[in-house]
Enzyme design. Structure first.
Site, PDB file in Angstrom:
ATOM      1  N   TYR A 168       0.846  -1.198   0.000  1.00  0.00           N
ATOM      2  CA  TYR A 168       0.000   0.000   0.000  1.00  0.00           C
ATOM      3  C   TYR A 168       0.886   1.255   0.000  1.00  0.00           C
ATOM      4  O   TYR A 168       1.700   1.437   0.907  1.00  0.00           O
ATOM      5  CB  TYR A 168      -0.876  -0.056   1.249  1.00  0.00           C
ATOM      6  CG  TYR A 168      -1.578   1.222   1.673  1.00  0.00           C
ATOM      7  CD1 TYR A 168      -1.477   1.679   2.986  1.00  0.00           C
ATOM      8  CD2 TYR A 168      -2.388   1.947   0.792  1.00  0.00           C
ATOM      9  CE1 TYR A 168      -2.141   2.823   3.406  1.00  0.00           C
ATOM     10  CE2 TYR A 168      -3.045   3.095   1.211  1.00  0.00           C
ATOM     11  CZ  TYR A 168      -2.918   3.526   2.507  1.00  0.00           C
ATOM     12  OH  TYR A 168      -3.568   4.658   2.930  1.00  0.00           O
ATOM     13  N   LYS A 189     -12.861  -0.179   5.049  1.00  0.00           N
ATOM     14  CA  LYS A 189     -13.018  -0.984   3.840  1.00  0.00           C
ATOM     15  C   LYS A 189     -14.203  -1.927   3.958  1.00  0.00           C
ATOM     16  O   LYS A 189     -15.064  -1.982   3.091  1.00  0.00           O
ATOM     17  CB  LYS A 189     -11.737  -1.799   3.580  1.00  0.00           C
ATOM     18  CG  LYS A 189     -10.480  -0.969   3.624  1.00  0.00           C
ATOM     19  CD  LYS A 189     -10.434   0.094   2.540  1.00  0.00           C
ATOM     20  CE  LYS A 189      -9.186   0.945   2.665  1.00  0.00           C
ATOM     21  NZ  LYS A 189      -9.136   2.037   1.703  1.00  0.00           N
ATOM     22  N   ILE A 225      -7.075  -5.142   7.519  1.00  0.00           N
ATOM     23  CA  ILE A 225      -8.124  -4.167   7.203  1.00  0.00           C
ATOM     24  C   ILE A 225      -9.106  -4.679   6.148  1.00  0.00           C
ATOM     25  O   ILE A 225     -10.246  -4.246   6.089  1.00  0.00           O
ATOM     26  CB  ILE A 225      -7.485  -2.827   6.769  1.00  0.00           C
ATOM     27  CG1 ILE A 225      -8.521  -1.721   6.678  1.00  0.00           C
ATOM     28  CG2 ILE A 225      -6.730  -2.972   5.470  1.00  0.00           C
ATOM     29  CD1 ILE A 225      -7.918  -0.369   6.309  1.00  0.00           C
TER      30      ILE A 225
END
Lengths: 446, 479
Positions: free
Chosen positions: A152, A276, A239
């Site tokens: 990320y 998310k 996540i």
């Protein structure tokens, strides 16, 4: 000639003037292009379609339905004390009911295969704050965290900017579907040692962003064993755990610890968020779950800088305690994401594009390496640029995720309507057709 | 355990979280035995929490009338999707505009604030840390006039590595900040090889409850301009100014000084005290420096205000009628509380520093100290916590150089509880005076005196301060 008397400028901090906030990366250039010419179904059908934003917009209707039936106002209407107490509540332990709801929600996502103790949950304003906070606690400035690539892009800022901690990449490639290997971990570790950098931990994202795939149990075991041998921490950013297309395919590090009887678990910390899975990035709901008492205490104290609004804790506490709602939500959300995934994979396949086999997340990891003029970062960025300007879709180039293998791109599919996704796929199709035609008409020079 | 300890960072294992301070012992005493009017009338009354709880009814009223301001109601849910996905660190435009308007109104409309200079922080706690990260490197220092808010130790320096250099103030001039004190602190720091990057002042002051006058503000601005260092003005108590007073913000004075380098000026604001909404974590950094705004905005990613809360507050704070009424009523209520409390204290000869803002008083108990030292103060404080059962905050926790002062909060309880607190203080003072008087009298008069003397003090409200011997037998006996 007049002499300009300059006001002496007083310097800002080194952190302030550094570029570690990472916003000059191409990851963000595409966003700007989109912001300047955003696609809209009716008013701007030739605009740029945003496929670089990993957001989950497929399940809002369920949240809205819940709120219509369980109005926030009704809880305030029960009497002044409700709102007052809530508005005054700034205890960094967080609302107990909310922590309990989060623990139970995290258990549900893992199909009950792991238990979470509400008293080990530390609340932070988003996973962004959680990751930075953990880094402050686990490492000193100049130390490093090992992070598997591709990763990320926001980690460059979150883990490094204000903490002064470095990221040393664990290189992964397509030869084995980008899985983390022991060799790669050892190599990264030795590389850090050679640079005289102290490694404090391994940070994994499971399911992976940008790969859109869960980490296999055997790999997780290997990572844990590796961390134990080096006496370092493991941070598992889970996540996307609620965004696995099928519940049984996700193995959380929590499950492995439970299977090991929590032996040697004080080095393990899990990061989670509702941004998310529930599609609520604006609400800033992040958590740190640590098996280490000292980390829990310290993280809790540090969370003072980034607490979750008590108003938000209150609303979500009731929503996430509603078992009927959460079960339905988790199940339906998974199905819808899987459907989207299948739609995009199929669409790309017919256009002649292959993707990494994925089973989670809000994106797929697309292989455009056959299209590169040169198998280099520059070649990848050139391709990315033409996709942005000709195809008018913003996707994320692998290099912005620090992928060592050029030609891969992350493409998000859950932040738009199905209709828009269809439009995007059509454009990609045309683009690929055009390239085939061009290739035939002007074959490469001999 | 030791092995565990080594596994964590220096920041994680040092003391700069500040929780080992005696400041928190009082809180623990309260947590173990909290006062409740019916369930626990002998419990500890919390007077160490600087919260504004006096005007929540006005806000609750507004919320009930405006269900559409919440995106989690049928009336507001049509905005749910847009707001819940909004994580842009610029913040909702309507939120920034509402905050800019709010800040202007709190300053009597004498200044306008630019919504584009508003940066969010996780409460003022997050905002203060954020501005430090922008302005100073680890090891750099900020000048901080003492006495100051205890948590500055954590907020300004825990993760940033920034040091605090105190600028000591004392009662000889009502704790005002003087140019001499600033210069002395600055010069000494420089001599010690410390790089001073700025000055941070809290105005209105915590714990003093006083505000800086125009001259002092100008003096501060000329000082920082001269030294080419930053000034951060923590104005989070701005709206707690009494209705009879006028708050002068640095933002007003900046516009008055011609050569002021505005790139040096930054304001921290919050809704935690002014509106009594600490749980909502609304911290604001307002900087006149473009680079700081840009950098600060990026950093605010680590502590954004929940979009749900931004949306609600944007609506509430844009309601001009509501806001005007709220600020006026809140300010009156605070002033009234202050008056009731200080008058009650005067009746038994306890004076407070004259103040015109804040939700606390700076109470002078120097005459009750056995010795004018930190130990003397701690001894008295333990008596107040354990015997009088009030959690008040001793001056040492605010790094005050003068022992014997205590910050006492008065806006975090209802009228009845404040009455109980006053009664207890009356009883305590009466008892001490009586014991002191007794030690000078013969024993056979003891019983009569006890009854008449203490009751006379309580009922007749003798105005003149009773001089207490610093060698009170009561305190000596305890030691």
């Amino acid at each position: 000639m007049a002499i300009e008397i300059e006001q002496p400028t007083v310097e800002l901090s080194k952190v302030a003037v550094s570029e570690t906030h990472g916003e000059d990366s191409p990851y963000f250039a595409g966003w700007k292009a989109h912001d300047e010419d955003p696609y809209d179904e009716s008013s701007n059908s030739s605009g740029v379609i945003q496929m670089g934003l990993a957001e989950n917009q497929v399940s809002f209707d369920m949240l809205e339905e819940y709120l219509e039936q369980n109005s926030e106002a009704s809880s305030w209407a029960e009497g002044a004390p409700g709102f007052r107490e809530n508005a005054l509540f700034q205890d960094y332990h967080g609302l107990k009911s909310f922590r309990q709801a989060m623990a139970s929600f995290m258990e549900k996502i893992r199909g009950g295969r792991a238990k979470f103790d509400p008293d080990r949950i530390v609340l932070t304003a988003g996973a962004t704050a959680a990751n930075e906070l953990l880094t402050f606690i686990l490492a000193d400035p100049g130390d490093a965290l090992l992070v598997p690539t591709p990763y990320y892009p926001g980690f460059d800022r979150d883990l490094r900017w204000r903490t002064g901690v470095k990221i040393v990449p664990i290189h992964c490639d397509s030869s084995n579907n980008f899985q983390v290997t022991l060799e790669a971990m050892e190599a990264a570790y030795m590389h850090a040692v050679a640079m005289n950098i102290k490694v404090r931990g391994v940070l994994i994202t499971n399911p992976s962003n940008p790969l859109g795939a869960t980490i296999q149990r055997s790999v997780l075991e290997e990572i844990l064993d590796f961390a134990k041998r080096k006496n370092i921490h493991v941070v598992s950013d889970e996540i996307y755990s609620g965004s696995t297309f099928s519940s049984s395919e996700f193995v959380s590090i929590a499950e492995i610890l439970e299977a090991r009887g929590y032996k040697d678990s004080e080095r393990v910390h899990i990061v989670y968020s509702l941004s998310k899975d529930l599609g609520l990035p604006g609400f800033r709901v992040g958590t740190i779950y640590s098996y280490n008492d000292k980390v829990v205490t310290t993280a809790r104290r540090m969370s003072s800088f980034s607490l979750i609004s008590s108003q938000t804790q209150h609303v979500l506490a009731s929503m996430l305690s509603d078992k009927k709602f959460t079960e339905k939500y988790i199940k339906t959300n998974r199905e819808r994401l899987r459907k989207r995934y299948e739609m995009i994979i199929q669409g790309l396949k017919t256009a002649g594009i292959e993707c990494l086999k994925g089973n989670a997340g809000l994106f797929c990891w697309m292989n455009l390496s056959p299209l590169l003029e040169t198998p280099t970062r520059e070649g990848e960025l050139a391709l990315w640029n033409s996709i942005l300007h000709e195809v008018k879709i913003n996707i994320s180039p692998g290099s912005s995720c620090h992928c060592s293998e050029p030609g891969w791109f992350r493409v998000c599919f859950a932040n738009m309507s199905e209709t828009t996704l269809d439009v995007a796929l059509k454009r990609i199709h045309s683009f690929m057709d055009q390239r085939k035609t061009d290739a035939i008409q002007s074959p490469p020079q001999q | 355990m030791e092995r565990q300890h080594q596994l964590l960072s220096q920041i994680a294992t040092n003391d700069r979280h500040g929780e080992n301070s005696p400041y928190f012992d009082g809180w623990k005493a309260y947590d173990n035995n909290p006062f409740h009017p019916t369930n626990n009338p002998d419990g500890v009354i919390q007077m160490g929490l600087a919260e504004n709880q006096l005007s929540a009814d006005l806000i609750v009223d507004w919320i009930k009338k405006h269900p559409e301001a919440s995106i989690c109601t049928p009336e507001g849910v049509h905005m749910f999707k847009d707001i819940a996905s909004f994580q842009d660190y610029h913040g909702l435009p309507e939120f920034r505009q509402a905050i800019a308007k709010f800040m202007g109104r709190v300053r009597g409309g004498r200044v306008t604030f630019d919504p584009d200079r508003i940066v969010m922080g996780g409460g003022a706690t997050g905002a203060n840390e954020l501005i430090m990260f922008c302005l100073a490197d680890p090891g750099d220092a900020f000048l901080v006039p003492s006495p100051y808010y205890p948590a500055f130790y954590r907020d300004l320096g825990w993760r940033t590595g920034v040091q605090i250099v105190p600028v000591d103030c004392d009662s000889s001039n009502n704790f005002q900040i003087t140019k001499a004190a600033l210069e002395a602190a600055y010069d000494k720091a420089r001599q010690d090889g410390i790089n001073v990057k700025g000055l941070i002042v809290t105005n209105p002051s915590n714990p003093l409850g006083t505000t800086l006058d125009r001259e002092t503000l100008k003096c501060l601005l000329s000082f920082i301009n001269e030294k080419n260092i930053h000034i951060v003005c923590d104005e989070i108590y701005a709206a707690t100014i009494f209705s009879s007073s006028n708050f002068i913000s640095i933002s007003e004075v900046v516009e008055e000084i011609v050569d002021c380098n505005r790139d040096l000026v930054h304001i921290v604001s919050s809704l935690s005290k002014d509106m009594g909404l600490p749980g909502f974590r609304v911290g604001i950094v307002y900087s006149y420096n473009d680079a700081v705004v840009n950098c600060g905005r990026k950093m605010s990613s680590f502590g954004l205000v929940s979009s749900q809360t931004q949306y609600l507050l944007a609506s509430m704070l844009s309601d001009e009628e509501f806001l005007e009424n709220f600020l006026a009523v809140s300010s009156k209520r605070i002033e009234k509380r202050h008056s009731v409390f200080t008058k009650g204290l005067e009746q038994i000869g306890i004076s407070c520093l004259e103040s015109n803002a804040g939700v606390y008083v700076w109470m002078n108990l120097r005459h009750l100290l056995q010795e004018q030292t930190n130990d003397g103060e701690m001894a008295l404080w333990r008596v107040i916590i354990n015997d009088v059962k009030l959690n008040v905050s001793p001056s040492s926790s605010f790094h005050c150089v003068e022992p014997g002062w205590f910050r006492v909060c008065f806006a975090n309880m209802d009228d009845e509880t404040l009455e109980v607190a006053l009664k207890r203080i009356h009883a305590f003072v009466g008892e001490r005076k009586e014991r002191e008087t007794l030690s000078a009298k013969t024993k056979c008069w003891k019983k009569n005196l006890r009854l008449s003397f203490s009751s006379r003090i309580f009922e007749e409200g003798i105005g003149s301060p009773i001089a207490m011997s610093p060698h009170s037998p009561l305190v000596r006996a305890r030691n």
